[in-house]
Motif scaffolding. Structure first.
Motif, PDB file in Angstrom:
ATOM      1  N   ILE A   5       0.847  -1.189   0.000  1.00  0.00           N
ATOM      2  CA  ILE A   5       0.000   0.000   0.000  1.00  0.00           C
ATOM      3  C   ILE A   5       0.884   1.240   0.000  1.00  0.00           C
ATOM      4  O   ILE A   5       1.767   1.397   0.839  1.00  0.00           O
ATOM      5  CB  ILE A   5      -0.950  -0.011   1.208  1.00  0.00           C
ATOM      6  CG1 ILE A   5      -1.834  -1.257   1.124  1.00  0.00           C
ATOM      7  CG2 ILE A   5      -1.765   1.276   1.261  1.00  0.00           C
ATOM      8  CD1 ILE A   5      -2.714  -1.495   2.311  1.00  0.00           C
ATOM      9  N   VAL A   6       0.634   2.100  -0.987  1.00  0.00           N
ATOM     10  CA  VAL A   6       1.463   3.287  -1.204  1.00  0.00           C
ATOM     11  C   VAL A   6       0.561   4.509  -1.287  1.00  0.00           C
ATOM     12  O   VAL A   6      -0.517   4.453  -1.874  1.00  0.00           O
ATOM     13  CB  VAL A   6       2.257   3.142  -2.527  1.00  0.00           C
ATOM     14  CG1 VAL A   6       3.068   4.381  -2.816  1.00  0.00           C
ATOM     15  CG2 VAL A   6       3.132   1.906  -2.500  1.00  0.00           C
ATOM     16  N   HIS A   7       0.994   5.620  -0.719  1.00  0.00           N
ATOM     17  CA  HIS A   7       0.278   6.892  -0.836  1.00  0.00           C
ATOM     18  C   HIS A   7       1.071   7.804  -1.766  1.00  0.00           C
ATOM     19  O   HIS A   7       2.287   7.934  -1.621  1.00  0.00           O
ATOM     20  CB  HIS A   7       0.132   7.558   0.535  1.00  0.00           C
ATOM     21  CG  HIS A   7      -0.442   8.930   0.451  1.00  0.00           C
ATOM     22  ND1 HIS A   7      -1.793   9.145   0.340  1.00  0.00           N
ATOM     23  CD2 HIS A   7       0.144  10.131   0.430  1.00  0.00           C
ATOM     24  CE1 HIS A   7      -2.012  10.441   0.267  1.00  0.00           C
ATOM     25  NE2 HIS A   7      -0.842  11.059   0.322  1.00  0.00           N
ATOM     26  N   CYS A   8       0.398   8.411  -2.724  1.00  0.00           N
ATOM     27  CA  CYS A   8       1.037   9.376  -3.631  1.00  0.00           C
ATOM     28  C   CYS A   8       0.351  10.722  -3.503  1.00  0.00           C
ATOM     29  O   CYS A   8      -0.865  10.790  -3.360  1.00  0.00           O
ATOM     30  CB  CYS A   8       0.915   8.931  -5.088  1.00  0.00           C
ATOM     31  SG  CYS A   8       2.098   7.717  -5.589  1.00  0.00           S
ATOM     32  N   PHE A   9       1.120  11.771  -3.589  1.00  0.00           N
ATOM     33  CA  PHE A   9       0.557  13.112  -3.621  1.00  0.00           C
ATOM     34  C   PHE A   9       0.035  13.404  -5.024  1.00  0.00           C
ATOM     35  O   PHE A   9       0.347  12.683  -5.980  1.00  0.00           O
ATOM     36  CB  PHE A   9       1.616  14.134  -3.207  1.00  0.00           C
ATOM     37  CG  PHE A   9       2.009  13.986  -1.768  1.00  0.00           C
ATOM     38  CD1 PHE A   9       1.216  14.537  -0.769  1.00  0.00           C
ATOM     39  CD2 PHE A   9       3.136  13.281  -1.406  1.00  0.00           C
ATOM     40  CE1 PHE A   9       1.543  14.392   0.564  1.00  0.00           C
ATOM     41  CE2 PHE A   9       3.481  13.130  -0.073  1.00  0.00           C
ATOM     42  CZ  PHE A   9       2.686  13.685   0.911  1.00  0.00           C
ATOM     43  N   ASP A  10      -0.752  14.440  -5.178  1.00  0.00           N
ATOM     44  CA  ASP A  10      -1.373  14.793  -6.456  1.00  0.00           C
ATOM     45  C   ASP A  10      -0.371  15.432  -7.409  1.00  0.00           C
ATOM     46  O   ASP A  10      -0.398  16.630  -7.663  1.00  0.00           O
ATOM     47  CB  ASP A  10      -2.559  15.738  -6.232  1.00  0.00           C
ATOM     48  CG  ASP A  10      -3.688  15.070  -5.484  1.00  0.00           C
ATOM     49  OD1 ASP A  10      -3.852  13.854  -5.648  1.00  0.00           O
ATOM     50  OD2 ASP A  10      -4.399  15.764  -4.748  1.00  0.00           O
ATOM     51  N   SER A  11       0.501  14.622  -7.934  1.00  0.00           N
ATOM     52  CA  SER A  11       1.506  15.060  -8.902  1.00  0.00           C
ATOM     53  C   SER A  11       1.527  14.033 -10.027  1.00  0.00           C
ATOM     54  O   SER A  11       1.754  12.840  -9.774  1.00  0.00           O
ATOM     55  CB  SER A  11       2.882  15.145  -8.249  1.00  0.00           C
ATOM     56  OG  SER A  11       3.905  15.120  -9.223  1.00  0.00           O
ATOM     57  N   HIS A  12       1.293  14.475 -11.254  1.00  0.00           N
ATOM     58  CA  HIS A  12       1.264  13.553 -12.393  1.00  0.00           C
ATOM     59  C   HIS A  12       2.540  12.722 -12.451  1.00  0.00           C
ATOM     60  O   HIS A  12       2.500  11.502 -12.600  1.00  0.00           O
ATOM     61  CB  HIS A  12       1.058  14.323 -13.697  1.00  0.00           C
ATOM     62  CG  HIS A  12       0.876  13.434 -14.880  1.00  0.00           C
ATOM     63  ND1 HIS A  12       1.924  12.832 -15.531  1.00  0.00           N
ATOM     64  CD2 HIS A  12      -0.247  13.020 -15.505  1.00  0.00           C
ATOM     65  CE1 HIS A  12       1.467  12.096 -16.520  1.00  0.00           C
ATOM     66  NE2 HIS A  12       0.144  12.195 -16.528  1.00  0.00           N
ATOM     67  N   LYS A  13       3.687  13.364 -12.308  1.00  0.00           N
ATOM     68  CA  LYS A  13       4.976  12.668 -12.402  1.00  0.00           C
ATOM     69  C   LYS A  13       5.141  11.644 -11.274  1.00  0.00           C
ATOM     70  O   LYS A  13       5.582  10.519 -11.517  1.00  0.00           O
ATOM     71  CB  LYS A  13       6.114  13.700 -12.376  1.00  0.00           C
ATOM     72  CG  LYS A  13       7.498  13.089 -12.480  1.00  0.00           C
ATOM     73  CD  LYS A  13       7.742  12.479 -13.840  1.00  0.00           C
ATOM     74  CE  LYS A  13       9.196  12.056 -13.962  1.00  0.00           C
ATOM     75  NZ  LYS A  13       9.334  10.832 -14.733  1.00  0.00           N
ATOM     76  N   LEU A  14       4.793  12.025 -10.042  1.00  0.00           N
ATOM     77  CA  LEU A  14       4.924  11.092  -8.917  1.00  0.00           C
ATOM     78  C   LEU A  14       4.008   9.882  -9.089  1.00  0.00           C
ATOM     79  O   LEU A  14       4.431   8.739  -8.870  1.00  0.00           O
ATOM     80  CB  LEU A  14       4.591  11.791  -7.595  1.00  0.00           C
ATOM     81  CG  LEU A  14       5.592  12.818  -7.098  1.00  0.00           C
ATOM     82  CD1 LEU A  14       5.041  13.527  -5.859  1.00  0.00           C
ATOM     83  CD2 LEU A  14       6.922  12.166  -6.799  1.00  0.00           C
ATOM     84  N   VAL A  15       2.760  10.104  -9.487  1.00  0.00           N
ATOM     85  CA  VAL A  15       1.813   8.995  -9.676  1.00  0.00           C
ATOM     86  C   VAL A  15       2.265   8.113 -10.833  1.00  0.00           C
ATOM     87  O   VAL A  15       2.268   6.888 -10.729  1.00  0.00           O
ATOM     88  CB  VAL A  15       0.378   9.523  -9.897  1.00  0.00           C
ATOM     89  CG1 VAL A  15      -0.564   8.400 -10.280  1.00  0.00           C
ATOM     90  CG2 VAL A  15      -0.124  10.243  -8.647  1.00  0.00           C
ATOM     91  N   GLU A  16       2.674   8.732 -11.935  1.00  0.00           N
ATOM     92  CA  GLU A  16       3.136   7.957 -13.092  1.00  0.00           C
ATOM     93  C   GLU A  16       4.348   7.100 -12.729  1.00  0.00           C
ATOM     94  O   GLU A  16       4.390   5.902 -13.049  1.00  0.00           O
ATOM     95  CB  GLU A  16       3.492   8.908 -14.234  1.00  0.00           C
ATOM     96  CG  GLU A  16       3.930   8.206 -15.498  1.00  0.00           C
ATOM     97  CD  GLU A  16       4.190   9.196 -16.605  1.00  0.00           C
ATOM     98  OE1 GLU A  16       3.567   9.024 -17.669  1.00  0.00           O
ATOM     99  OE2 GLU A  16       4.989  10.138 -16.419  1.00  0.00           O
ATOM    100  N   ASP A  17       5.316   7.678 -12.037  1.00  0.00           N
ATOM    101  CA  ASP A  17       6.517   6.924 -11.627  1.00  0.00           C
ATOM    102  C   ASP A  17       6.154   5.772 -10.690  1.00  0.00           C
ATOM    103  O   ASP A  17       6.677   4.663 -10.815  1.00  0.00           O
ATOM    104  CB  ASP A  17       7.532   7.838 -10.941  1.00  0.00           C
ATOM    105  CG  ASP A  17       8.209   8.795 -11.909  1.00  0.00           C
ATOM    106  OD1 ASP A  17       8.059   8.628 -13.137  1.00  0.00           O
ATOM    107  OD2 ASP A  17       8.878   9.731 -11.417  1.00  0.00           O
ATOM    108  N   GLU A  18       5.245   6.035  -9.757  1.00  0.00           N
ATOM    109  CA  GLU A  18       4.858   4.992  -8.804  1.00  0.00           C
ATOM    110  C   GLU A  18       4.085   3.883  -9.503  1.00  0.00           C
ATOM    111  O   GLU A  18       4.299   2.704  -9.242  1.00  0.00           O
ATOM    112  CB  GLU A  18       4.037   5.592  -7.663  1.00  0.00           C
ATOM    113  CG  GLU A  18       3.912   4.692  -6.478  1.00  0.00           C
ATOM    114  CD  GLU A  18       5.252   4.338  -5.839  1.00  0.00           C
ATOM    115  OE1 GLU A  18       5.357   3.211  -5.316  1.00  0.00           O
ATOM    116  OE2 GLU A  18       6.191   5.156  -5.844  1.00  0.00           O
TER     117      GLU A  18
END
Length: 75
Positions: A32-45
């Motif tokens: 389980i991972v939490h990502c902030f609202d950043s296109h690049k961060l979500v895409e990388d994750e």
């Protein structure tokens, strides 16, 4: 009932326990991972998880608004 430490627009991850239980009920081990609202961060994750996990479930960011980056992230 204890007071919450939430301030402003912060949101509790209420899906965490539900999805953890659902995945574990199938005898799988969730990551389980939490990502902030950043296109690049979500895409990388997403890329990292798709390379290391058998499945990916995403929650949150479902408002289909300017801040919803999950909709635009594709593999």
């Amino acid at each position: 009932m204890p007071r919450s430490n939430i301030r402003g627009a912060e949101i509790i991850n209420s899906n965490y326990y539900t999805f953890k239980a659902i995945v574990e009920s199938s005898m799988a081990i969730p990551t389980i991972v939490h990502c902030f609202d950043s296109h690049k961060l979500v895409e990388d994750e997403f890329e990292r998880l798709l390379d290391t996990q058998d499945a990916l479930i995403s929650t949150g960011g479902t408002a289909i608004s300017k801040g919803d980056v999950v909709v635009d992230v594709n593999r």
